[in-house]
Design a protein around this motif. Structure first.
Motif, PDB file in Angstrom:
ATOM      1  N   LEU A  84       0.841  -1.199   0.000  1.00 55.06           N
ATOM      2  CA  LEU A  84       0.000   0.000   0.000  1.00 55.06           C
ATOM      3  C   LEU A  84       0.876   1.250   0.000  1.00 55.06           C
ATOM      4  CD1 LEU A  84      -2.901   1.093   0.127  1.00 55.06           C
ATOM      5  CD2 LEU A  84      -2.721   1.040   2.629  1.00 55.06           C
ATOM      6  N   ALA A  87       2.070   2.177  -3.416  1.00 54.36           N
ATOM      7  CA  ALA A  87       1.051   2.836  -4.240  1.00 54.36           C
ATOM      8  C   ALA A  87       1.047   4.348  -4.045  1.00 54.36           C
ATOM      9  CB  ALA A  87      -0.328   2.264  -3.919  1.00 54.36           C
ATOM     10  N   TYR A  88       1.454   4.799  -2.861  1.00 57.98           N
ATOM     11  CA  TYR A  88       1.418   6.231  -2.559  1.00 57.98           C
ATOM     12  C   TYR A  88       2.804   6.868  -2.551  1.00 57.98           C
ATOM     13  CZ  TYR A  88      -3.483   5.631  -1.338  1.00 57.98           C
ATOM     14  OH  TYR A  88      -4.825   5.361  -1.395  1.00 57.98           O
ATOM     15  N   TYR A 159      -2.135  -0.572  -5.594  1.00 55.44           N
ATOM     16  CA  TYR A 159      -3.253  -0.439  -4.655  1.00 55.44           C
ATOM     17  C   TYR A 159      -4.145  -1.680  -4.701  1.00 55.44           C
ATOM     18  CZ  TYR A 159      -7.463   1.389  -2.429  1.00 55.44           C
ATOM     19  OH  TYR A 159      -8.551   1.567  -1.604  1.00 55.44           O
TER      20      TYR A 159
END
Length: 396
Positions: A84, A87-88, A159
């Motif tokens: 996760l 993804a960011y 994600y």
């Protein structure tokens, strides 16, 4: 109860495969967005593998204290959170930071589950275990290719995969009571089954160093092909990033199919026989990959590379208690997983540096050089096992 636990272990092992193929598929797109040199992928893979080595080396002490089930649950949660974070991520630095928990979690899961299955289940189960790893490494590049082709967004791919990883983490966490019940029936907790020994002690064992070199070279082939296969097809065969990502999926499908077939044959053929068959297929695949052929045939050659490498790691892993003794198998398993990640850490980024100077045409020849090292190492291992009367090439 032992069968239910085996199913849980299979599901958990999918989580181990999911991150391993994702970065290589996404890297051409990440590379373009962050405007990085091709070799910069090595920083991320180095961080992941370095932490996996540390986790693998300390896994015996941690698992012997807390149990395989709890360590597996924590490891899968860590990898889900790390994906996760990918993804960011807004820069290479953030990718490297999130690579740390990804590696630590993977090392614990890898060492713990491999040793548990090697001790308590058959060779066919070990091959099927790694077939489920193949499911993970096949799913994630396909999902990433969809995100790249439909939205041109590698972040969406990360994600989506992190959500799948999160579901697996929840399953493992909720089924922890099954481990306690199954351990009673499998008698895992007998005092003479497992003890922790030092790396120096293992180093003095006659066959250990040859085994480690075999794991280093075989995993280097497996990971280099996965990380750089897509880039090879883009730069050498002229494919788009999206098409190369889809073709790379064939490599992981080949690995999954090879391990499924190996699992089905494991009751009839010995682990050593399956290893030798895999080596022969891999040799033919690498020769094909060197030929000046069209992109479709190169993709088929990558499929055969995955199919050939497939039975080598799981069968060598399952032989660990027989080769080194059940009492120290967890310590030896951790050392073998660490050795594997030494190859994973060093060899793919080394290829990136060489490819930046010499070109991506080097790819099949680099894999061939690693293959030669693997053959020499496994020949040495067999010779030393024969001296100890531990080599069993025929199915008993």
């Amino acid at each position: 109860m032992a069968r239910l636990l085996l199913l849980i272990i299979f599901i958990a092992f999918i989580s181990l495969g999911i991150p391993d193929s994702l970065f290589g598929t996404a890297w051409p797109a990440i590379n373009q967005e962050f405007e990085l040199p091709v070799s910069a992928a090595g920083y991320v893979t180095f961080a992941i593998s370095g932490c996996t080595i540390i986790s693998s080396l300390i896994s015996a002490k941690v698992i012997n204290k807390y149990g395989t089930g709890k360590v597996t649950a924590i490891g899968v949660i860590m990898t889900a959170a790390a994906l996760l974070g990918f993804a960011y991520s807004s820069s290479l630095l953030w990718l490297c930071l999130f690579a740390l928990p990804l590696g630590l979690g993977a090392g614990a899961v890898d060492s713990g589950l491999n040793n548990y299955v090697a001790l308590h289940y058959k060779a066919s189960h070990m091959n099927l275990l790694h077939c489920f790893y193949g499911v993970g490494v096949s799913i994630s590049p396909y999902l990433m290719s969809l995100s790249l082709s439909e939205q041109n967004n590698w972040r969406e791919g990360y994600y989506t995969v992190s959500l799948i990883q999160g579901v697996i983490a929840l399953i493992v966490l909720l089924t922890l009571p099954v481990w306690k019940k199954a351990n009673r029936s499998l008698q895992e907790d007998r005092g003479n089954v497992s003890k922790t020994v030092s790396l120096a002690y293992l180093f003095r064992l006659p066959s250990a160093r040859a085994a480690w070199m075999t794991f280093i070279s075989s995993c280097a082939i497996e990971t280099t092909a996965g990380i750089w296969g897509s880039t090879f097809l883009v730069h050498t065969k002229g494919l788009s990033v999206e098409s190369a990502a889809k073709y790379l999926t064939l490599y992981y499908i080949g690995m999954t199919a090879g391990r499924l077939l190996s699992g089905l044959l494991a009751d009839k053929l010995s682990s050593w026989k399956l290893i030798h068959i895999g080596q022969s297929i891999l040799a033919a695949a690498l020769i094909t990959l060197m030929l000046p052929i069209q992109s479709e045939f190169s993709a088929l050659a990558l499929f055969m590379v995955g199919f050939g490498i497939a039975p080598i790691f799981p069968n060598l892993t399952h032989l660990t208690p027989a080769n080194f003794g059940k009492d120290i198998s967890q310590s030896m398993m951790g050392a073998q997983m660490a050795a594997s990640y030494v190859g994973i850490t060093i060899m793919p980024p080394l290829f990136g540096l060489l490819a930046q100077r010499l070109g991506m045409n080097l790819f099949p020849y680099y894999l061939a050089a690693l293959f030669v090292i693997m053959i020499l190492s496994i020949t040495t291992l067999i010779t030393r096992l024969k001296k100890q009367n531990l080599y069993a090439p025929a199915k008993k």
